[in-house]
Design a protein around this motif. Structure first.
Motif, PDB file in Angstrom:
ATOM      1  N   SER A   1       0.833  -1.197   0.000  1.00 57.49           N
ATOM      2  CA  SER A   1       0.000   0.000   0.000  1.00 57.49           C
ATOM      3  C   SER A   1       0.870   1.250   0.000  1.00 57.49           C
ATOM      4  CB  SER A   1      -0.922   0.006   1.214  1.00 57.49           C
ATOM      5  OG  SER A   1      -0.167   0.079   2.410  1.00 57.49           O
ATOM      6  N   PRO A   2       0.361   2.361  -0.548  1.00 54.34           N
ATOM      7  CA  PRO A   2       1.140   3.608  -0.525  1.00 54.34           C
ATOM      8  C   PRO A   2       1.358   4.076   0.908  1.00 54.34           C
ATOM      9  CG  PRO A   2      -1.131   4.007  -1.217  1.00 54.34           C
ATOM     10  CD  PRO A   2      -0.945   2.521  -1.178  1.00 54.34           C
ATOM     11  N   ALA A   3       2.394   4.864   1.082  1.00 54.63           N
ATOM     12  CA  ALA A   3       2.706   5.391   2.416  1.00 54.63           C
ATOM     13  C   ALA A   3       1.518   6.180   2.948  1.00 54.63           C
ATOM     14  CB  ALA A   3       3.947   6.268   2.357  1.00 54.63           C
ATOM     15  N   GLN A   4       1.163   5.920   4.199  1.00 55.31           N
ATOM     16  CA  GLN A   4       0.028   6.578   4.823  1.00 55.31           C
ATOM     17  C   GLN A   4       0.498   7.816   5.585  1.00 55.31           C
ATOM     18  OE1 GLN A   4      -3.245   5.111   4.438  1.00 55.31           O
ATOM     19  NE2 GLN A   4      -1.967   4.080   2.909  1.00 55.31           N
ATOM     20  N   SER A   5      -0.237   8.898   5.478  1.00 61.05           N
ATOM     21  CA  SER A   5       0.126  10.122   6.184  1.00 61.05           C
ATOM     22  C   SER A   5      -1.140  10.793   6.732  1.00 61.05           C
ATOM     23  CB  SER A   5       0.853  11.086   5.254  1.00 61.05           C
ATOM     24  OG  SER A   5       1.253  12.240   5.944  1.00 61.05           O
ATOM     25  N   PRO A   6      -1.323  10.800   8.038  1.00 62.60           N
ATOM     26  CA  PRO A   6      -0.407  10.231   9.038  1.00 62.60           C
ATOM     27  C   PRO A   6      -0.513   8.715   9.103  1.00 62.60           C
ATOM     28  CG  PRO A   6      -2.346  11.115  10.111  1.00 62.60           C
ATOM     29  CD  PRO A   6      -2.469  11.483   8.663  1.00 62.60           C
ATOM     30  N   ALA A   7       0.572   8.077   9.498  1.00 64.41           N
ATOM     31  CA  ALA A   7       0.593   6.629   9.641  1.00 64.41           C
ATOM     32  C   ALA A   7      -0.079   6.217  10.943  1.00 64.41           C
ATOM     33  CB  ALA A   7       2.033   6.128   9.625  1.00 64.41           C
ATOM     34  N   GLU A   8      -0.410   4.934  11.038  1.00 60.10           N
ATOM     35  CA  GLU A   8      -1.050   4.417  12.251  1.00 60.10           C
ATOM     36  C   GLU A   8      -0.203   4.717  13.487  1.00 60.10           C
ATOM     37  OE1 GLU A   8      -3.082   0.218  13.565  1.00 60.10           O
ATOM     38  OE2 GLU A   8      -1.072   0.148  12.676  1.00 60.10           O
ATOM     39  N   THR A   9       1.105   4.544  13.355  1.00 66.70           N
ATOM     40  CA  THR A   9       1.979   4.794  14.509  1.00 66.70           C
ATOM     41  C   THR A   9       1.918   6.260  14.935  1.00 66.70           C
ATOM     42  OG1 THR A   9       3.818   5.096  12.952  1.00 66.70           O
ATOM     43  CG2 THR A   9       3.567   2.922  13.959  1.00 66.70           C
ATOM     44  N   GLU A  10       1.829   7.169  13.966  1.00 67.81           N
ATOM     45  CA  GLU A  10       1.750   8.595  14.301  1.00 67.81           C
ATOM     46  C   GLU A  10       0.419   8.939  14.954  1.00 67.81           C
ATOM     47  OE1 GLU A  10       4.420  10.650  10.820  1.00 67.81           O
ATOM     48  OE2 GLU A  10       2.479   9.814  10.242  1.00 67.81           O
TER      49      GLU A  10
END
Length: 217
Positions: A155-164
């Motif tokens: 999948s494409p990079a998520q912004s914000p990511a789950e960790t963020e």
């Protein structure tokens, strides 16, 4: 200089390595010959044309997944071990497994693992529909987990990511989470190697307990 002692197994090993790393489209007879340091005619002599080579790779993949051997002190542990081994095999061969699926041999590929699960279900006291339920549930858990892992990787990079997103929930304040330890855990990267056996073990424990309770007189 072309090598002279080439074997069919060496051709299949090299072809499988190309497919695993680059996908079926990367497998050409010329590239395979270059990898092996031999003439293209030698490849044809050992495995036939490209379609025959792909068929041989599919057959080998099906055979490889038939070599899974359960281990553990009791049926529950052995069932979990089958799931762990099956997931690992699928994860190591995504392109080859896709080729098996495209040729309509998916059910045949899974049959040995199903038989191993049936054996352990019987050893745990399950029969009939209860045993079948366990086999299906474990198989679906493995396949579903692998698909989720693959999807997350591609999948494409998520912004914000789950960790963020969850890291933000760990900050102090009146709007902070009711369970900050949970937020910190969800803010950490997912360890799928640890998560998978935990999930399968919980599934198997529940199915075995419920199944044996249902069949008691």
């Amino acid at each position: 200089m072309a090598r002279s002692a080439l074997t069919r197994d060496e051709v299949l090993d090299a072809a499988a390595a190309l497919v695993r790393e680059h996908g079926p489209a990367a497998l050409t007879m010329r590239r395979l010959a270059a990898e092996l340091g031999t003439a293209v005619t030698s490849i044809y002599w050992h495995v036939g044309n490209r379609e025959s080579l792909l068929d041989a790779l599919v057959e080998r993949t099906v055979a490889d997944l038939g070599t899974l051997r359960p281990h553990g002190a009791d049926p529950a542990e052995r069932i979990v071990s089958v799931a762990v081994l099956l997931r690992r095999a699928l994860r190591e061969r995504p392109h080859l497994v896709a080729m098996v699926h495209e040729r309509g041999l998916t059910e045949r590929m899974f049959l040995p693992a199903q038989r191993a699960l049936v054996h352990e279900a019987h050893a745990a006291g399950l029969r009939g529909a209860r045993a079948a339920e366990l086999v299906r549930a474990v198989q679906f858990q493995v396949v579903g987990h692998v698909l989720v892992e693959r999807n997350r990787e591609r999948s494409p990079a998520q912004s914000p990511a789950e960790t963020e997103l969850w890291a933000a929930q760990t900050t102090a304040g009146t709007d902070g989470p009711e369970d900050p330890a949970l937020a910190r855990a969800l803010a950490a990267p997912v360890d799928t190697e640890q998560l998978f056996p935990v999930a399968v073990r919980a599934l198997v424990t529940g199915l075995l307990r419920n199944g044996t309770e249902r069949i008691r007189p």
